[in-house]
Design a protein around this motif. Structure first.
Motif, short mmCIF file in Angstrom:
data_model
loop_
_atom_site.label_atom_id
_atom_site.label_comp_id
_atom_site.label_asym_id
_atom_site.label_seq_id
_atom_site.Cartn_x
_atom_site.Cartn_y
_atom_site.Cartn_z
N ASP A 100 -63.81 3.07 -95.04
CA ASP A 100 -64.25 4.11 -95.95
C ASP A 100 -63.01 4.82 -96.49
O ASP A 100 -61.91 4.68 -95.93
N SER A 113 -70.35 13.92 -92.43
CA SER A 113 -71.47 13.01 -92.69
C SER A 113 -70.99 11.55 -92.68
O SER A 113 -71.63 10.68 -92.08
N ARG A 114 -69.86 11.29 -93.30
CA ARG A 114 -69.34 9.92 -93.32
C ARG A 114 -68.91 9.47 -91.93
O ARG A 114 -69.13 8.32 -91.54
N GLN A 116 -70.15 10.57 -89.07
CA GLN A 116 -71.38 10.32 -88.31
C GLN A 116 -71.97 8.95 -88.65
O GLN A 116 -72.40 8.22 -87.75
N THR A 117 -71.98 8.61 -89.92
CA THR A 117 -72.51 7.31 -90.34
C THR A 117 -71.69 6.17 -89.73
O THR A 117 -72.24 5.21 -89.21
N SER A 120 -72.28 5.96 -85.95
CA SER A 120 -73.60 5.42 -85.61
C SER A 120 -73.61 3.89 -85.80
O SER A 120 -74.25 3.18 -85.05
N ARG A 121 -72.89 3.41 -86.80
CA ARG A 121 -72.76 1.96 -87.01
C ARG A 121 -72.04 1.32 -85.84
O ARG A 121 -72.37 0.20 -85.44
#
Length: 124
Positions: A100, A113-114, A116-117, A120-121
């Motif tokens: 990212d 937010s990024r 966390q994403t 989680s992946r």
């Protein structure tokens, strides 16, 4: 506990990112330059490395390439957090293996937010 590396030569940015990560309940470690960042990834094996591109010594791009080239740490996710916002800069970041890319100035809420994403992946 999830471990995240924050590598930036700007102490204020490091402190802000660390503060936001700790609010998420994430353990964070820091590096002030690319060499320290690479050493920290090799020693501590963080789930995610947040790298500035413009750092003394090794750039974030260099560190990302070295992470991807080393089978022992190649699964470390990389998020570039940088003022380098030109389209070609973004392309270079992804070409080096970044997962990212966030440009400065950045919204701390968007960064969280990024992160966390991405985390989680990593857990799936």
């Amino acid at each position: 506990m999830t471990l995240v590396l924050v590598a930036d030569d700007d102490a204020d940015i490091r402190d802000l990112v660390i503060f936001k990560l700790e609010q998420l309940g994430v353990e964070a470690i820091t590096a002030e330059d690319g060499s320290q960042a690479l050493a920290a990834v090799r020693e501590r094996h963080p789930t995610l490395a947040i790298l500035d591109i413009s750092m003394p010594g090794l750039s974030g791009i260099d560190v990302c390439r070295m992470i991807r080239a080393d089978p022992e740490i190649a699964d470390t996710m990389v998020l570039m957090l940088t003022a380098r916002a030109q389209e070609q800069d973004v392309e270079h970041g992804f070409a080096a293996g970044a997962d990212d890319y966030v440009t400065k100035p950045f919204s701390p809420r968007e960064l969280v937010s990024r992160v966390q994403t991405m985390l989680s992946r990593a857990q799936t």
